[in-house]
Design a protein around this motif. Structure first.
Motif, short mmCIF file in Angstrom:
data_model
loop_
_atom_site.label_atom_id
_atom_site.label_comp_id
_atom_site.label_asym_id
_atom_site.label_seq_id
_atom_site.Cartn_x
_atom_site.Cartn_y
_atom_site.Cartn_z
N THR A 1 5.61 0.37 4.19
CA THR A 1 5.51 -0.84 5.02
C THR A 1 4.54 -0.65 6.17
OG1 THR A 1 7.79 -1.40 4.45
CG2 THR A 1 6.81 -2.56 6.31
N TYR A 2 4.61 0.49 6.84
CA TYR A 2 3.66 0.76 7.93
C TYR A 2 2.23 0.69 7.43
CZ TYR A 2 7.27 2.31 11.25
OH TYR A 2 8.34 2.36 12.12
N ALA A 3 1.96 1.34 6.30
CA ALA A 3 0.60 1.33 5.76
C ALA A 3 0.18 -0.07 5.32
CB ALA A 3 0.50 2.30 4.57
N ILE B 1 0.87 -1.17 0.00
CA ILE B 1 0.00 0.00 0.00
C ILE B 1 0.91 1.22 0.00
CG2 ILE B 1 -1.62 1.37 1.37
CD1 ILE B 1 -2.83 -1.22 2.39
N HIS B 2 0.66 2.14 -0.92
CA HIS B 2 1.48 3.35 -1.02
C HIS B 2 0.66 4.54 -0.53
CE1 HIS B 2 4.31 0.95 -3.31
NE2 HIS B 2 3.33 0.62 -4.15
N PRO B 3 0.98 5.08 0.64
CA PRO B 3 0.23 6.24 1.13
C PRO B 3 0.45 7.44 0.24
CG PRO B 3 2.15 5.80 2.52
CD PRO B 3 2.05 4.66 1.55
N PRO B 4 -0.39 8.47 0.36
CA PRO B 4 -0.25 9.67 -0.49
C PRO B 4 1.17 10.23 -0.44
CG PRO B 4 -2.28 9.77 0.77
CD PRO B 4 -1.51 8.59 1.29
N ARG B 5 1.67 10.63 -1.60
CA ARG B 5 3.04 11.13 -1.69
C ARG B 5 3.07 12.65 -1.54
NH1 ARG B 5 5.35 6.55 -0.34
NH2 ARG B 5 5.30 4.96 -1.96
N GLN B 6 4.21 13.22 -1.96
CA GLN B 6 4.43 14.65 -1.83
C GLN B 6 3.45 15.45 -2.71
OE1 GLN B 6 6.65 15.93 0.22
NE2 GLN B 6 7.61 14.03 0.86
N TYR C 1 7.51 -3.20 14.44
CA TYR C 1 6.09 -2.89 14.26
C TYR C 1 5.37 -4.06 13.59
CZ TYR C 1 1.87 -0.71 12.37
OH TYR C 1 0.56 -0.43 12.04
N THR C 2 5.94 -4.54 12.50
CA THR C 2 5.34 -5.66 11.79
C THR C 2 5.32 -6.91 12.66
OG1 THR C 2 6.11 -4.78 9.67
CG2 THR C 2 5.49 -7.11 9.73
N GLY C 3 6.43 -7.17 13.34
CA GLY C 3 6.51 -8.33 14.20
C GLY C 3 5.49 -8.31 15.32
N ASN C 4 5.26 -7.15 15.89
CA ASN C 4 4.29 -7.04 16.98
C ASN C 4 2.87 -7.26 16.48
OD1 ASN C 4 6.14 -6.56 19.04
ND2 ASN C 4 6.08 -4.34 18.77
#
Length: 225
Positions: A85-87, A16-21, A148-151
């Motif tokens: 990665t977070y998204a 997933i690609h969050p909104p860019r600049q 974050y992913t592991g948790n």
């Protein structure tokens, strides 16, 4: 898969690609995109600033207006990948989307997804891993994403504690996450070749790593072959 797996297999987790600049920073995005494309076939140290600028249909001056040097570019690339990665994992490991799925299905899909995600950005991630040995900021940012992913994965497993027979549930889930990351990264990036031998086929990595993790956790996997 275990008896508690969902009837329809869960799809792979996708980027997933969050909104860019903002539009005014399109040049920045082109520079980042161009570098990732070049990294698909060459090492970071082999790529020159003029090459990046040319591929981005920009200029060397525009590059240095945004980055002090190539290390600054690598940090920007890594930050963008971390945001992705977070998204991706916020959505992909949302407990609501895994209702009815057992530990076996979660592990199998996560392993397959991680292999697939890594294969889409091998050059960038290899560059980050190489430079992180001497760059604390890169190393800390990379580790934060892994934690974050592991948790999030660990929480999915802990919610299914009745399926896991390992005597130390918390420690077992932590180690299982480390095992998945270590083996997947080694095989996808071909790092195992340092010690001899050819990289394993993707389906073999997914199948055997899934078996290994489930066996370690003590999860019965009646449908494994």
């Amino acid at each position: 898969m275990s008896a508690r797996s969902s009837k329809n297999p869960h799809p792979l987790i996708r980027w997933i690609h969050p909104p860019r600049q903002a539009r005014s920073e399109e040049t920045l995005e082109r520079l980042l995109d161009a570098t990732e494309e070049l990294l698909a076939t060459r090492g970071f140290d082999e790529i020159t600033v003029p090459e990046i600028a040319s591929k981005a249909k920009s200029s060397v001056g525009a590059f240095y207006a945004r980055f002090k040097d190539k290390d600054g570019l690598l940090h920007a690339l890594h930050q963008r990948a971390c945001d992705d990665t977070y998204a991706t994992m916020e959505k992909g490991l949302d407990p609501a989307d895994w209702e009815g799925a057992g530990v076996a299905e979660i592990i199998e899909v996560f392993v397959a997804s991680l292999v697939d995600l890594y294969q889409q950005r091998p050059g960038l991630l290899l560059a980050v891993l190489g430079r992180a040995r001497v760059d604390e900021e890169l190393r800390n940012r990379h580790e934060a994403v892994r934690r974050y992913t592991g948790n999030r994965l660990k929480n999915l497993l802990l919610a299914r504690s009745d399926e896991i027979r390992h005597p130390d549930l918390g420690a077992a889930c932590d180690f299982a996450v480390r095992q998945i990351y270590s083996v997947t990264r080694t095989e996808v990036y071909g790092l195992g070749g340092v010690f001899g031998g050819d990289p394993l086929p993707e389906n073999h990595v997914v199948r055997e790593l899934t078996r290994s993790v489930l066996a370690y956790l003590g999860v019965q996997n009646d449908e494994s072959q």
